[in-house]
Design a protein around this motif. Structure first.
Motif, mmCIF file in Angstrom:
data_model
loop_
_atom_site.group_PDB
_atom_site.id
_atom_site.type_symbol
_atom_site.label_atom_id
_atom_site.label_comp_id
_atom_site.label_asym_id
_atom_site.label_seq_id
_atom_site.Cartn_x
_atom_site.Cartn_y
_atom_site.Cartn_z
ATOM 1 N N LEU A 68 0.965 -1.191 -0.054
ATOM 2 C CA LEU A 68 0.006 0.060 -0.160
ATOM 3 C C LEU A 68 0.919 1.156 -0.040
ATOM 4 O O LEU A 68 1.840 1.379 0.898
ATOM 5 C CB LEU A 68 -0.902 0.140 1.264
ATOM 6 C CG LEU A 68 -1.743 1.152 1.615
ATOM 7 C CD1 LEU A 68 -3.342 0.723 2.026
ATOM 8 C CD2 LEU A 68 -1.163 2.339 2.182
ATOM 9 N N ASP A 105 -14.820 2.259 0.693
ATOM 10 C CA ASP A 105 -13.752 2.375 1.534
ATOM 11 C C ASP A 105 -14.003 3.462 2.415
ATOM 12 O O ASP A 105 -14.645 4.192 2.147
ATOM 13 C CB ASP A 105 -12.312 2.481 0.683
ATOM 14 C CG ASP A 105 -11.043 2.306 1.421
ATOM 15 O OD1 ASP A 105 -11.125 1.883 2.680
ATOM 16 O OD2 ASP A 105 -9.894 2.542 0.814
ATOM 17 N N THR A 106 -13.130 3.523 3.385
ATOM 18 C CA THR A 106 -13.025 4.575 4.419
ATOM 19 C C THR A 106 -13.026 5.916 3.642
ATOM 20 O O THR A 106 -12.475 6.135 2.563
ATOM 21 C CB THR A 106 -11.874 4.485 5.175
ATOM 22 O OG1 THR A 106 -11.928 5.490 6.102
ATOM 23 C CG2 THR A 106 -10.484 4.614 4.446
ATOM 24 N N ASN A 123 -9.884 6.982 -3.997
ATOM 25 C CA ASN A 123 -8.377 6.858 -3.307
ATOM 26 C C ASN A 123 -7.608 5.595 -3.930
ATOM 27 O O ASN A 123 -7.473 5.418 -4.863
ATOM 28 C CB ASN A 123 -8.742 6.474 -1.879
ATOM 29 C CG ASN A 123 -9.452 5.237 -1.790
ATOM 30 O OD1 ASN A 123 -9.702 4.540 -2.414
ATOM 31 N ND2 ASN A 123 -9.839 4.899 -0.453
ATOM 32 N N ASN A 124 -6.486 5.368 -3.206
ATOM 33 C CA ASN A 124 -5.473 4.464 -3.572
ATOM 34 C C ASN A 124 -6.177 3.116 -3.977
ATOM 35 O O ASN A 124 -5.727 2.277 -4.623
ATOM 36 C CB ASN A 124 -4.622 4.181 -2.476
ATOM 37 C CG ASN A 124 -4.818 4.115 -1.013
ATOM 38 O OD1 ASN A 124 -6.070 4.096 -0.781
ATOM 39 N ND2 ASN A 124 -4.202 4.096 -0.028
ATOM 40 N N VAL A 125 -7.124 2.715 -3.066
ATOM 41 C CA VAL A 125 -7.839 1.388 -3.472
ATOM 42 C C VAL A 125 -8.605 1.207 -4.581
ATOM 43 O O VAL A 125 -8.412 0.321 -5.647
ATOM 44 C CB VAL A 125 -8.806 1.006 -2.132
ATOM 45 C CG1 VAL A 125 -9.338 -0.588 -2.525
ATOM 46 C CG2 VAL A 125 -7.653 0.771 -0.917
ATOM 47 N N CYS A 136 -12.275 -3.182 1.858
ATOM 48 C CA CYS A 136 -10.850 -3.638 1.993
ATOM 49 C C CYS A 136 -10.864 -3.729 3.523
ATOM 50 O O CYS A 136 -10.018 -4.455 4.059
ATOM 51 C CB CYS A 136 -9.940 -2.976 1.366
ATOM 52 S SG CYS A 136 -9.770 -1.266 1.846
ATOM 53 N N LEU A 137 -11.440 -3.117 4.360
ATOM 54 C CA LEU A 137 -11.422 -2.720 6.118
ATOM 55 C C LEU A 137 -10.103 -2.365 6.139
ATOM 56 O O LEU A 137 -8.684 -2.470 5.377
ATOM 57 C CB LEU A 137 -11.598 -4.166 6.584
ATOM 58 C CG LEU A 137 -12.820 -4.928 6.377
ATOM 59 C CD1 LEU A 137 -12.857 -6.326 7.114
ATOM 60 C CD2 LEU A 137 -13.938 -4.074 6.803
ATOM 61 N N HIS A 140 -3.091 0.082 -3.984
ATOM 62 C CA HIS A 140 -2.872 -0.995 -3.060
ATOM 63 C C HIS A 140 -3.192 -2.327 -3.804
ATOM 64 O O HIS A 140 -4.174 -2.975 -3.614
ATOM 65 C CB HIS A 140 -4.151 -0.688 -1.861
ATOM 66 C CG HIS A 140 -3.949 -1.520 -0.792
ATOM 67 N ND1 HIS A 140 -2.887 -2.462 -0.547
ATOM 68 C CD2 HIS A 140 -4.915 -1.975 0.305
ATOM 69 C CE1 HIS A 140 -3.318 -3.039 0.801
ATOM 70 N NE2 HIS A 140 -4.465 -2.605 1.392
ATOM 71 N N SER A 177 -8.535 8.194 4.289
ATOM 72 C CA SER A 177 -7.442 7.403 4.528
ATOM 73 C C SER A 177 -6.263 7.573 5.415
ATOM 74 O O SER A 177 -6.246 9.002 5.868
ATOM 75 C CB SER A 177 -6.954 7.187 2.898
ATOM 76 O OG SER A 177 -7.508 6.419 2.409
ATOM 77 N N MET A 178 -5.431 6.839 5.591
ATOM 78 C CA MET A 178 -4.149 7.154 6.593
ATOM 79 C C MET A 178 -3.495 8.248 6.098
ATOM 80 O O MET A 178 -2.807 9.103 7.090
ATOM 81 C CB MET A 178 -3.472 5.731 6.534
ATOM 82 C CG MET A 178 -4.185 4.700 7.226
ATOM 83 S SD MET A 178 -3.149 3.358 7.602
ATOM 84 C CE MET A 178 -3.184 2.315 5.843
ATOM 85 N N HIS A 179 -3.287 8.562 4.951
ATOM 86 C CA HIS A 179 -2.394 9.598 4.342
ATOM 87 C C HIS A 179 -3.170 10.972 4.396
ATOM 88 O O HIS A 179 -2.673 12.091 4.221
ATOM 89 C CB HIS A 179 -1.891 9.451 3.312
ATOM 90 C CG HIS A 179 -2.897 8.928 1.947
ATOM 91 N ND1 HIS A 179 -3.359 7.978 1.750
ATOM 92 C CD2 HIS A 179 -3.252 9.939 1.138
ATOM 93 C CE1 HIS A 179 -4.300 8.086 0.522
ATOM 94 N NE2 HIS A 179 -4.061 8.962 0.467
HETATM 95 N N1 NVA Z 1 -7.531 3.789 1.619
HETATM 96 C C1 NVA Z 1 -7.154 3.186 2.988
HETATM 97 C C2 NVA Z 1 -7.053 1.604 2.587
HETATM 98 C C3 NVA Z 1 -6.279 1.050 4.135
HETATM 99 C C4 NVA Z 1 -6.268 -0.312 3.804
HETATM 100 C C5 NVA Z 1 -5.995 4.034 3.270
HETATM 101 O O1 NVA Z 1 -5.015 4.183 2.629
HETATM 102 O O2 NVA Z 1 -5.980 4.389 4.517
#
Ligand code: NVA
Ligand code: CP
Length: 301
Positions: free
Chosen positions: A129, A218-219, A164-166, A259-260, A134, A222-224
């Protein structure tokens, strides 16, 4: 050197081989205790470094268990605890790690970190990721779809929420596995322009999911993403929640994926997540099998 950096960077035939190999390996160990070794031990005498610059539950545990089932050993490293987090270059880190380990998996922020690791490592590198993609997740998702619903080729997948990334890895997969992908979300959260042409846009989520074989979200943060964006994103994305009313517009047999980790009752309701069309925990399980196949592919083992 065979890295696994992104779905669009991996030849189509190799992606198909990885999915088939994952399904075969999953069947071969059905019903066995999680810690039991596989019949074949392709990672025997192999050492694998798992580097995390961001938190993880699934990626961390599934890679670790997968390596052990295939006879290898792992070390899980937090980026912050390494010299990497204190100014050593990625290039030097890659060169050094390559003297100790046979394979590197890295979860990081900037895509350039992954690319530098792959350029300077003399062992295969796997993308666990980045802010942009991802790919391991979407290999598990394609595997999961095909296990439950048959070939994904020509099917309709709808993504509702943040581009997003997913989503980016889904867009790469749409081209490589030849399925139709529709994005529904607010314009400020559109996918990056580099993905144009790989998917259709429909701003109305109820129209978007018509005829869908798979609905994914997805969320919303995201973390970033900066936590300061949280409230704004919730306001922008509220209308794109996956709930029973939205799923009712999709095909009767449509699957639901996430994806959780999830924020229950934000991006998707618990009724959908725990409902009969949800395959969220199969996706999580298949991370293990898909990544085992990816590691074998990278190592030619
Ligand atoms: N889009 C989320 C995926 C986490 C698995 C993130 O990057 O935080
Ligand atoms: N889906 C996923 O990659 O989960 P983790 O962040 O827990 O690894």
């Amino acid at each position: 050197m065979t890295h696994f950096l992104d779905i669009d960077q991996t030849p189509q035939a190799d992606l198909r081989h990885i999915i088939d190999d994952a399904l075969t390996m999953k069947k071969a160990r059905a019903g066995r205790p999680k810690g039991a070794p596989d019949d074949i031990q392709p990672l025997k005498d192999h050492m694998v470094a798992l580097i995390f610059e961001k938190p993880s539950t699934r990626t961390r545990v599934s890679f670790d268990v997968g390596v052990r089932q295939m006879g290898g050993q792992t070390m899980v490293l937090s980026g912050a605890d390494m010299q990497l987090g204190h100014g050593e270059t990625i290039a030097d880190t890659a060169r050094v790690l390559s003297r100790y380990v046979d394979l590197i998996m890295i979860r990081t922020f900037e895509e350039q970190t992954l690319l530098d690791m792959a350029e300077y490592a003399t062992v295969p590198v796997i993308n666990g990721l980045t802010n942009r993609t991802h790919p391991c997740q979407i290999m598990a998702d394609v595997m999961t779809f095909e296990e439950v619903s048959g070939p994904i080729k020509g099917r309709k997948v709808v993504w509702s929420g943040d581009g997003n990334n997913v989503f980016a890895s889904f867009a790469h997969a749409a081209k490589q596995f030849d399925f139709d992908l529709t994005f529904t979300g607010p314009p400020p959260l559109d996918p990056e322009p580099a993905l144009d042409g790989l998917y259709a846009i429909e701003r109305d989520p109820h129209k978007a999911v018509e005829g869908a074989d798979l609905v994914v979200t997805d969320t919303w943060v995201s973390m970033h993403d900066p936590q300061s964006a949280r409230e704004r994103r919730h306001n922008q994305l509220r209308g794109y929640q996956v709930n029973d009313a939205l799923m009712a517009q999709a095909k009767k047999e449509a699957l639901f994926m996430h994806c959780l980790p999830a924020h229950r009752d934000d991006e998707a309701t618990s009724a959908v997540m725990d409902g009969p069309r949800s395959v969220i925990f199969d996706e999580a399980e298949n991370r293990l099998h898909a990544q085992k196949a990816i590691m074998r592919y990278c190592l030619g083992a």
